[in-house]
Motif scaffolding. Structure first.
Motif, PDB file in Angstrom:
ATOM      1  N   GLY A  16       0.807  -1.138   0.028  1.00 22.81           N
ATOM      2  CA  GLY A  16      -0.001  -0.105   0.036  1.00 22.81           C
ATOM      3  C   GLY A  16       0.935   1.460  -0.044  1.00 22.81           C
ATOM      4  O   GLY A  16       2.017   1.169   0.413  1.00 22.81           O
ATOM      5  N   GLN A  17       0.185   2.378  -0.372  1.00 21.27           N
ATOM      6  CA  GLN A  17       0.650   3.543  -0.370  1.00 21.27           C
ATOM      7  C   GLN A  17      -0.178   4.781  -0.031  1.00 21.27           C
ATOM      8  O   GLN A  17      -0.554   5.636  -0.841  1.00 21.27           O
ATOM      9  CB  GLN A  17       1.464   3.897  -1.576  1.00 21.27           C
ATOM     10  CG  GLN A  17       2.453   5.095  -1.595  1.00 21.27           C
ATOM     11  CD  GLN A  17       3.536   5.297  -2.919  1.00 21.27           C
ATOM     12  OE1 GLN A  17       2.935   5.021  -3.730  1.00 21.27           O
ATOM     13  NE2 GLN A  17       4.706   5.502  -2.707  1.00 21.27           N
ATOM     14  N   ALA A  18      -0.697   4.812   1.095  1.00 16.26           N
ATOM     15  CA  ALA A  18      -1.684   5.712   1.771  1.00 16.26           C
ATOM     16  C   ALA A  18      -1.353   7.098   1.315  1.00 16.26           C
ATOM     17  O   ALA A  18      -2.236   7.919   1.478  1.00 16.26           O
ATOM     18  CB  ALA A  18      -2.293   5.344   3.018  1.00 16.26           C
ATOM     19  N   ALA A  19       0.206   7.413   1.567  1.00 16.12           N
ATOM     20  CA  ALA A  19       0.521   8.898   1.517  1.00 16.12           C
ATOM     21  C   ALA A  19       0.015   9.403   0.351  1.00 16.12           C
ATOM     22  O   ALA A  19      -0.073  10.745   0.135  1.00 16.12           O
ATOM     23  CB  ALA A  19       2.032   8.953   1.875  1.00 16.12           C
ATOM     24  N   THR A  20      -0.084   8.745  -0.771  1.00 15.85           N
ATOM     25  CA  THR A  20      -0.398   9.493  -2.089  1.00 15.85           C
ATOM     26  C   THR A  20      -1.898   9.775  -2.413  1.00 15.85           C
ATOM     27  O   THR A  20      -2.094   9.695  -3.623  1.00 15.85           O
ATOM     28  CB  THR A  20       0.311   8.741  -3.202  1.00 15.85           C
ATOM     29  OG1 THR A  20      -0.028   7.423  -3.221  1.00 15.85           O
ATOM     30  CG2 THR A  20       1.721   8.716  -3.039  1.00 15.85           C
ATOM     31  N   LEU A  21      -2.669   9.276  -1.418  1.00 17.65           N
ATOM     32  CA  LEU A  21      -4.243   9.493  -1.836  1.00 17.65           C
ATOM     33  C   LEU A  21      -4.640  10.728  -2.011  1.00 17.65           C
ATOM     34  O   LEU A  21      -3.982  11.539  -1.369  1.00 17.65           O
ATOM     35  CB  LEU A  21      -4.900   8.849  -0.327  1.00 17.65           C
ATOM     36  CG  LEU A  21      -4.677   7.219  -0.404  1.00 17.65           C
ATOM     37  CD1 LEU A  21      -5.613   6.714   0.738  1.00 17.65           C
ATOM     38  CD2 LEU A  21      -5.091   6.324  -1.572  1.00 17.65           C
ATOM     39  N   THR A  22      -5.473  10.761  -2.900  1.00 18.49           N
ATOM     40  CA  THR A  22      -5.954  12.219  -3.216  1.00 18.49           C
ATOM     41  C   THR A  22      -7.449  12.509  -2.960  1.00 18.49           C
ATOM     42  O   THR A  22      -7.995  11.447  -2.515  1.00 18.49           O
ATOM     43  CB  THR A  22      -5.603  12.490  -4.664  1.00 18.49           C
ATOM     44  OG1 THR A  22      -6.423  11.743  -5.390  1.00 18.49           O
ATOM     45  CG2 THR A  22      -4.244  12.451  -5.094  1.00 18.49           C
ATOM     46  N   ASP A  23      -8.036  13.575  -3.204  1.00 14.48           N
ATOM     47  CA  ASP A  23      -9.231  13.733  -2.784  1.00 14.48           C
ATOM     48  C   ASP A  23     -10.320  12.972  -3.690  1.00 14.48           C
ATOM     49  O   ASP A  23     -11.435  12.658  -3.121  1.00 14.48           O
ATOM     50  CB  ASP A  23      -9.516  15.586  -3.022  1.00 14.48           C
ATOM     51  CG  ASP A  23      -8.955  16.122  -1.828  1.00 14.48           C
ATOM     52  OD1 ASP A  23      -8.754  15.747  -0.849  1.00 14.48           O
ATOM     53  OD2 ASP A  23      -8.908  17.363  -2.165  1.00 14.48           O
ATOM     54  N   GLU A  24      -9.913  12.785  -4.842  1.00 14.40           N
ATOM     55  CA  GLU A  24     -10.419  11.867  -5.706  1.00 14.40           C
ATOM     56  C   GLU A  24     -10.601  10.487  -5.277  1.00 14.40           C
ATOM     57  O   GLU A  24     -11.743   9.957  -5.104  1.00 14.40           O
ATOM     58  CB  GLU A  24      -9.895  12.159  -7.142  1.00 14.40           C
ATOM     59  CG  GLU A  24      -9.912  13.194  -8.125  1.00 14.40           C
ATOM     60  CD  GLU A  24      -9.105  14.260  -7.550  1.00 14.40           C
ATOM     61  OE1 GLU A  24      -8.135  13.699  -6.753  1.00 14.40           O
ATOM     62  OE2 GLU A  24      -8.999  15.417  -7.911  1.00 14.40           O
TER      63      GLU A  24
END
Length: 430
Positions: free
Chosen positions: A138-146
């Motif tokens: 996983g890479q939660a840090a790159t999640l965006t508003d979309e």
């Protein structure tokens, strides 16, 4: 803490992780009650080859659309997960393979294919390797508003379905044959659950990864089950534990990275670790099912049995020497005597002990239960007289006043036990 919900950088990862964990927790409760939790492990691993294949397709067909890689990965993982479920069902129904064997075979087959494709990706398209690596842990840090809006839609769909189909779902979980007999649309419900599960797992891979996704299905459901026997409450608690796991995992990952840069802890594993701690807390500390409370209740019961046995011994002898008791009872004799004295059942006179009036009544009530049970075993069940004492020693501590009254009625208010010893009169003290 408020910055994690308002900061432009931290807002999307925090809220996205919370929503992902809530949807996974709700689906995990259903799998937990169906005793099919391992299917989450197989489906999450089955999503890996589809996601890698989608990266290949996007890189070859439209490499300029790299910003849409998330949607391509989502579609590929969804198809691959669906194929994994179909494979499990085929092996069980047509191949007559046991459930655990089908799950293990599917997991190994699909995940092995995913690792093979990932290795090929490293040599064929090294620029896209980063997209594949994020799927493992996983890479939660790159999640965006979309992403947040997509995850919110999945949580809303899961919650809405559970709310609208709660009664049929309850019947499906606890008595599927009964649901079919009364005409419930069980197949429709199962298909809806299937797709909600697939979406929850596939989206969760983006946050906690393929390898750890099953932990978010299992941990909140296990923790919630320890605190309630009601399905509605279990759903609420699982969502709470899942949401808290997502929040605390995100916060701890960031805070540890800020304060201890050398101790980088990814968000996905940290979320699963927090969820596992919630499950461990429930297993240990829940009031009704927790191991610690069960041990405490067991210790309390054993102490009460010891107290009652000591009262019987003093009642039979009249006056008892403390030194004699020390030879027959364990080192906690002092605690037992203190508890009996505080309840007003014994009086200590120098090195001797005798019962008070209340103590005699209590001891006589215990002896009465013992001898009533011995008589019941011999007269009603035909047990030999020499074999009833041990059973009576165990049952006398748990017989209720209601059972005592029934035994007295069945045995016609007897006066002597099978050994021709007198049975004390009724009137068990509280």
């Amino acid at each position: 803490m408020w910055d994690y919900f308002t900061d432009p950088i931290l807002r999307a990862p925090t809220i996205g992780c919370i929503l992902l964990c809530v949807s996974a927790s709700l689906m995990g409760v259903i799998l937990f009650l169906q005793k099919r939790l391992l299917i989450g492990e197989s489906v999450s691993h089955a999503a890996y080859p589809g996601a890698i294949a989608a990266i290949f397709a996007l890189a070859w067909i439209a490499p300029e659309w790299e910003e849409y890689a998330f949607l391509a990965v989502l579609g590929g993982a969804l198809i691959s997960s669906w194929l994994g479920l179909r494979t499990i069902g085929f092996l069980e129904r047509r191949g007559k393979v046991r459930n655990d064997a089908a799950l293990c075979f599917t997991l190994a087959l699909f995940f092995g294919a995913g690792v093979l494709l990932s290795s090929w990706l490293q040599t064929a398209l090294p620029g896209w390797v980063g997209q594949a690596q994020t799927l493992l842990f996983g890479q939660a840090a790159t999640l965006t508003d979309e992403h947040v809006f997509i995850y919110g839609a999945v949580v809303f769909a899961c919650a809405l379905f559970i709310a609208l189909a709660f009664r049929p779902l309850q019947a499906l979980l606890f008595d599927r044959e009964f649901g079919i007999s009364i005409g419930l649309p069980t197949r429709t419900i199962e298909r809806a659950l299937l797709w909600l599960l697939l979406f929850s797992i596939v989206l969760g891979i983006r946050s906690v990864g393929v390898i750890l996704m099953s932990g978010m299905l299992i941990a909140p459901a296990v923790a919630a089950r320890q605190f309630s026997n009601r399905l509605k409450t279990i759903f609420w608690l699982a969502a709470l534990f899942g949401g808290c796991s997502g929040l605390l995992g995100s916060v701890l990952s960031v805070e540890i990275a800020i304060r201890f840069p050398e101790l980088y802890l990814p968000t996905g594993p940290m979320i699963v670790l927090v969820g596992s701690l919630f499950a461990l807390f429930g297993l240990l500390c829940s009031p009704k099912r927790g191991i610690l409370f069960r041990l405490a209740r067991l210790a309390s019961f054993r102490l009460r049995c010891l107290e009652e046995n000591m009262l019987k011994g003093i009642w039979k002898k009249g006056v008892t020497d403390v030194q004699e008791l020390k030879r027959h009872y364990p080192p906690i004799l002092g605690l037992v005597l203190l508890r009996l004295a505080r309840q007003g059942w014994i009086i200590r006179e120098g090195s001797h002990l005798r019962l008070t009036h209340d103590g005699q009544a209590r001891a006589a009530a215990i002896v009465r239960l013992h001898r009533l049970w011995e008589l019941y075993l011999t007269e009603q069940l035909g047990v030999h007289v020499e074999q009833v004492h041990r059973s009576a020693e165990e049952i006398e501590h748990v017989l209720t006043p209601e059972l005592e009254a029934r035994l007295t009625h069945i045995l016609s208010n007897p006066k002597r036990d099978p050994h021709q010893q007198p049975i004390p009169e009724g009137g068990r003290p509280v």
